[in-house]
Design an enzyme around this catalytic site. Structure first.
Site, PDB file in Angstrom:
ATOM      1  N   GLY A  45     -67.101 117.643  10.816  1.00  0.00           N
ATOM      2  CA  GLY A  45     -68.506 117.826  11.395  1.00  0.00           C
ATOM      3  C   GLY A  45     -68.563 117.433  12.953  1.00  0.00           C
ATOM      4  N   SER A 284     -51.559 104.057   0.947  1.00  0.00           N
ATOM      5  CA  SER A 284     -50.951 105.531   1.501  1.00  0.00           C
ATOM      6  C   SER A 284     -49.788 105.894   0.857  1.00  0.00           C
ATOM      7  CB  SER A 284     -50.834 105.229   3.086  1.00  0.00           C
ATOM      8  OG  SER A 284     -50.350 106.317   3.623  1.00  0.00           O
ATOM      9  N   ARG A 337     -48.152 115.115  -4.877  1.00  0.00           N
ATOM     10  CA  ARG A 337     -49.154 114.000  -5.530  1.00  0.00           C
ATOM     11  C   ARG A 337     -49.167 114.471  -7.163  1.00  0.00           C
ATOM     12  NH1 ARG A 337     -53.509 113.397  -0.745  1.00  0.00           N
ATOM     13  NH2 ARG A 337     -52.184 112.169   0.607  1.00  0.00           N
ATOM     14  N   GLU A 432     -63.533 119.511   3.711  1.00  0.00           N
ATOM     15  CA  GLU A 432     -63.240 119.348   2.113  1.00  0.00           C
ATOM     16  C   GLU A 432     -64.398 120.024   1.452  1.00  0.00           C
ATOM     17  OE1 GLU A 432     -62.398 115.637  -0.957  1.00  0.00           O
ATOM     18  OE2 GLU A 432     -62.710 115.368   0.981  1.00  0.00           O
TER      19      GLU A 432
END
Length: 644
Positions: A45, A284, A337, A432
């Protein structure tokens, strides 16, 4: 409606450059005649608002925080991908494209993903020019590290604060445009609906979170950059304020919602400690560069660890199972992941979990500290280690971290075409909150890349094409559609405020989270999903009878804000279950127990499910209609993923 993704014709590497040339342009003197609304001021944004204002458009930017600097993008830790090949290790735009397509388990569009890889190179240059303090090697060149799903080092980083530093860069660009008067910033303002006129998005309805005032805002186009919906699970690594309301209200105004069941479970999060928690904390993925993931080889050793009869450092090397290195020798601890998460769950399901709850495995730095020295490890990860110490009161320099998978990111979102336009003309989705680039699993360090790609390098071109088509005639704020939509928002808020039951909204949110995590998390089954759908329907019915919402509209009212967001989460939760039921395949981290290989890996069904699920809202308490966008693969071969 036909789902036209508007992917340009021609060779993959030429699609974006040719498409940019073919897009209509708005000349500089006309740009100042157009108004654009941007909802959300995170990386997507803020970069979009700053870029569009710099081009000359009049921008209104909205965020519910007290400053754009508080957007959840600030929480990203590990880095941002860029196909620069600074390490001379074989990276390229095509390799980043391939890794992303493969990492997403072949459920993303080739055209969008290649563009993302292509502009990643420009993103790094843009951010360096803004002063983002990326880590550098001794000679002064930008440093890179590895992330999961890749065998090259392409991740640029600023210690464990990459999201914060990138957001400060975008925020500085946004602030410059605010100072110049090209961006009007509305903080502490929440979007509650989209205004459409003749099928085109022409504005939004908002609530001032300080006064409660319900207001309307008109524009030639509306850009949503409001992040993901991970908090549907209640416990996630998202900021507590992160929600789906803007995207969901747009969905109920006609925008299709794509792949809602695609959510990402991150493997390296601090484990849950109890029902008192309201959120989880991410460690992280970059830690997997030097940390080794392991669990005890036997249940007996695990039980001794859980009872604190022994400590992790007392477990002999031959009693440790470095399960990722054992099962995936080519990638080791740097598998994607979804693979790392599912394997950690298997360890704990087999009774080999550690910690008080048994829902954790170890991330051990002893070997790296011995090999590199504590000072080197501290220079790389010091702030992350400090954060872990503050939260757990355990020193990761002296004992292994305990980690467990948790909800982190959502690949699903509003359906958009190649131009980032939803199926509602004039309504765009960036970052996202759209579905477009990550397939069934996002590679680490690609979220920041997508947000900045969409904001800096895609929407400034594609939005102009739409605006040039509709012309600069001002949008009439007095059109009846604005007042009608405003009154519908007021009526909905009053309906929430009329709830005077005996059960808090937070309790409903927690119950919803348990249902989604249990039945629509890492492992799913036909039986479980069917059960979950009935449970959510019952939860929704109970919410509208027994929930309690205190206070009034015309004041600061966090209870009202939370109630609206949870009501939307409940409806989204039902759609997630519906989508998961319809997708009878294992894909990415979305493991259908009915669909697995002999080795227990996810088994795709390309013949029947190589498509994007795009759901159309058909009315309150009605089943949504499924539209399919078939995925076409011309440049990569669909194969069973292997990281061994």
């Amino acid at each position: 409606m036909s789902l036209d993704a508007k992917i340009p014709q021609g060779p993959l590497a030429e699609k974006w450059s040719k498409h940019k040339f073919n897009l209509k342009l708005v000349n500089p003197s006309n740009k100042r005649k157009y108004d654009v609304i941007v909802v959300g001021t995170g990386l997507a944004g803020a970069s979009a608002a700053a870029s569009l204002a710099a081009l000359g458009y009049n921008v209104k930017a909205f965020c519910f925080q007290d400053s754009p600097r508080r957007a959840h993008s600030i929480a990203a830790q590990g880095g941002i991908n860029g196909a620069k090949n600074y390490q001379n290790d074989g990276d390229s735009v095509y390799r980043l494209f391939y890794d992303t397509i493969k990492g997403g388990d072949y459920r993303a569009r080739e055209g969008n993903v290649y563009r993302l890889a292509e502009v990643s190179v420009n993103i790094i240059d843009q951010c360096v020019a803004q002063g983002v303090p990326f880590a550098r090697e001794y000679g002064g060149l930008l440093d890179n590290r590895s992330f999961g799903g890749s065998q090259v080092s392409r991740t640029f980083y600023a210690r464990g604060q990459t999201g914060q530093q990138l957001l400060l860069g975008a925020y500085s660009a946004l602030n410059r445009q605010i100072h110049l008067g090209k961006v009007k910033m509305y903080t502490r303002t929440e979007m509650l609906d989209v205004v459409t006129i003749d099928g085109h998005a022409k504005g939004i309805v908002t609530r001032n979170l300080k006064t409660g005032a319900i207001e309307t805002h008109a524009a030639h186009a509306v850009l949503l950059a409001t992040g993901g919906y991970g908090n549907v699970f209640y416990l996630s690594t998202n900021a507590i304020g992160s929600n789906v309301t803007a995207a969901w209200r747009a969905h109920k105004r006609g925008a299709y919602f794509a792949n809602p069941c695609y959510t990402q479970i991150h493997p390296t999060c601090i484990p849950v400690t109890g029902d008192h928690q309201s959120k989880l904390t991410l460690m992280s993925e970059s830690l997997r560069n030097d940390g080794r993931v392991w669990a005890p080889k036997t249940v007996e050793v695990a039980e001794k660890l859980r009872s604190k009869e022994i400590t992790a450092s007392q477990v002999k090397e031959e009693d440790r199972d470095y399960f990722l290195e054992r099962k995936y020798p080519s990638f080791g601890n740097l598998v994607p992941r979804d693979v790392a998460s599912r394997n950690a769950k298997e360890m704990t399901d087999d009774g080999k979990g550690v910690g008080a709850t048994g829902l954790a495995v170890y991330l051990d730095f002893a070997e790296s500290i011995q090999r590199l020295g504590e000072d080197t490890v501290r220079a790389k990860y010091g702030n992350l280690f400090d954060m872990y110490l503050q939260i757990t009161d355990e020193n990761p320099y002296k004992q292994p971290m305990r980690i467990y998978p948790a909800v982190h990111y959502t690949m699903g979102g509003l359906w958009v075409d190649y131009n980032l336009s939803t199926n509602v003309p004039g309504l765009y989705a960036l970052g996202e909150c759209n579905f477009s680039d990550h397939g069934a699993n996002r590679l680490g360090a690609s979220a920041l890349m997508q947000g900045l790609s969409d904001g800096y390098f895609v929407i400034p071109y594609t939005l102009g094409d739409y605006l040039a088509t509709i012309g600069p005639k001002p949008v009439d704020i007095n059109h009846p559609a604005f007042e009608k939509t405003k009154q519908e928002v007021i009526a909905y808020n009053n309906k929430l405020l009329a709830l005077k039951g005996n059960k808090t909204v937070v309790e409903y949110h927690r119950e919803l989270g348990h249902i989604i995590w249990e039945y629509c998390g890492m492992a799913r089954s036909e039986e479980g999903l069917t059960k979950a759908k009935a449970m959510i329907k019952a939860l929704k019915a109970d919410f509208w009878v027994n929930a309690i919402v205190t206070g009034e509209n015309d004041e600061v009212n966090a209870a009202l804000e939370r109630a609206g967001r949870v009501a939307d989460f409940i409806e989204l939760g039902e759609l997630m279950i519906t989508d998961a039921l319809a997708r009878r395949e294992s894909c990415g981290g979305h493991f259908r127990v009915e669909s697995q290989t002999e080795e227990g890996e996810a088994l795709r069904d390309d013949e029947n499910f190589a498509f994007v699920s795009a759901w159309e809202f058909k009315g309150e308490n009605q089943e949504e209609e499924l539209h399919k966008e078939e995925l076409v693969f011309e440049n990569v071969k669909l194969t069973q993923r292997s990281y061994k």
